[in-house]
Scaffold this active site. Structure first.
Site, PDB file in Angstrom:
ATOM      1  N   CYS A 132      -5.717   2.020   5.910  1.00 21.28           N
ATOM      2  CA  CYS A 132      -6.385   0.786   6.348  1.00 21.28           C
ATOM      3  C   CYS A 132      -5.714   0.326   7.644  1.00 21.28           C
ATOM      4  CB  CYS A 132      -6.293  -0.285   5.253  1.00 21.28           C
ATOM      5  SG  CYS A 132      -4.719  -1.176   5.194  1.00 21.28           S
ATOM      6  N   HIS A 146       0.852  -1.179   0.000  1.00 20.03           N
ATOM      7  CA  HIS A 146       0.000   0.000   0.000  1.00 20.03           C
ATOM      8  C   HIS A 146       0.896   1.241   0.000  1.00 20.03           C
ATOM      9  CE1 HIS A 146      -4.008  -1.912   1.615  1.00 20.03           C
ATOM     10  NE2 HIS A 146      -3.461  -2.620   0.647  1.00 20.03           N
ATOM     11  N   CYS A 173      -1.971  -0.359   7.331  1.00 22.46           N
ATOM     12  CA  CYS A 173      -1.125   0.834   7.213  1.00 22.46           C
ATOM     13  C   CYS A 173      -1.117   1.652   8.500  1.00 22.46           C
ATOM     14  CB  CYS A 173      -1.595   1.672   6.035  1.00 22.46           C
ATOM     15  SG  CYS A 173      -1.312   0.841   4.457  1.00 22.46           S
ATOM     16  N   GLU A 189       1.151   3.803   1.993  1.00 20.00           N
ATOM     17  CA  GLU A 189       1.779   4.177   3.262  1.00 20.00           C
ATOM     18  C   GLU A 189       2.923   3.222   3.606  1.00 20.00           C
ATOM     19  OE1 GLU A 189      -1.423   3.611   2.672  1.00 20.00           O
ATOM     20  OE2 GLU A 189      -2.731   4.953   3.805  1.00 20.00           O
TER      21      GLU A 189
END
Lengths: 161, 161
Positions: free
Chosen positions: A88, A58, A91, A60
């Site tokens: 999420c 992801h 992250c 991040e």
């Protein structure tokens, strides 16, 4: 409530522009992140899940990995992260482990859900006891597992984090 | 409650042995994970946080990334993960994103907390509304962030995950 934390629009604009340009790149979803220290960009990240076969890549997580490489550290105390979307739970917890000072985000997990992403659903699942989650989960051999922690406690060279 | 899911002791023993041997390796904490498909080990992982300057390199994340590379996919449907310890919220959500079938774990988040790790604390934090978390968090420029999702919705070549 955390008030008066500011938040620089130019860094959020950068995160959002990374997210938007990542859509047509074909390497992943519409997410971008920027890590800032003392007013300078340390690292950026976009979502690379489908393009690199890495469901953990992801925006991040990618930005955190790059910032840690750039600063040669596993803790980003003194840094802030700007994310185009509310992180999420994966992250968010990566941000906690990385000891980042501040999180800024633009879109919300609800906005992500409306675009087809499971962020809100996963927040609900993570908050449940494991026996009530949709993911079939079994806890066994707990006593055996303690051996690893006992080894850790007695190892003089351990680096705590 | 998920009953009768079995769980192969030999794979959990492997995960625990990886965790214990990782302590003296000096690359990270006392955690190991094994990903299994159709009775075969697809990938293993250990905690590499301090040795590789990557706070996201927990055993489960490492094993998921390696399994996805080995199988050339970003989804591990049909696979199970054996972890020497209950996954932290980062790793649990990585397991959800990876669409693993089943999670087996030995030690609990409470055992990890007693050994000095923040897993239980982070579960509590992740379950809170962002304004009540210890991590200073600011939501701003939400309307601007929607541009990225709009680009995603209209991009014909998107790969959903």
């Amino acid at each position: 409530m955390h008030a008066n934390l500011g938040g620089e629009p130019k860094f959020m604009r950068m995160a959002i522009e990374l997210a938007t340009s990542n859509v047509v790149s074909g390497v992943g979803g519409p997410f971008g992140a920027v890590i800032v220290k003392n007013g300078d960009v340390v690292a950026t990240g976009v979502n690379l899940v489908t393009g690199t076969n890495d469901p953990t890549a992801h925006a991040e997580v990618t930005a955190i990995r790059r910032a840690c490489t750039a600063l040669e550290t596993y803790e980003l105390t003194g840094c802030s992260i700007y994310s185009s979307c509310e992180p999420c739970p994966m992250c968010l917890t990566a941000i906690l482990w990385a000891r980042l000072d501040t999180l800024y985000f633009a879109s919300t997990a609800e906005d992500a859900a409306e675009a087809g992403f499971d962020d809100s659903h996963f927040y609900e699942q993570v908050a449940l006891p494991f026996s009530e989650r949709e993911l079939p989960t079994v806890n066994f051999m707990r006593a055996d597992g303690l051996a690893s922690f006992n080894a850790w406690r007695t190892f003089a060279g351990r680096v705590e984090y």
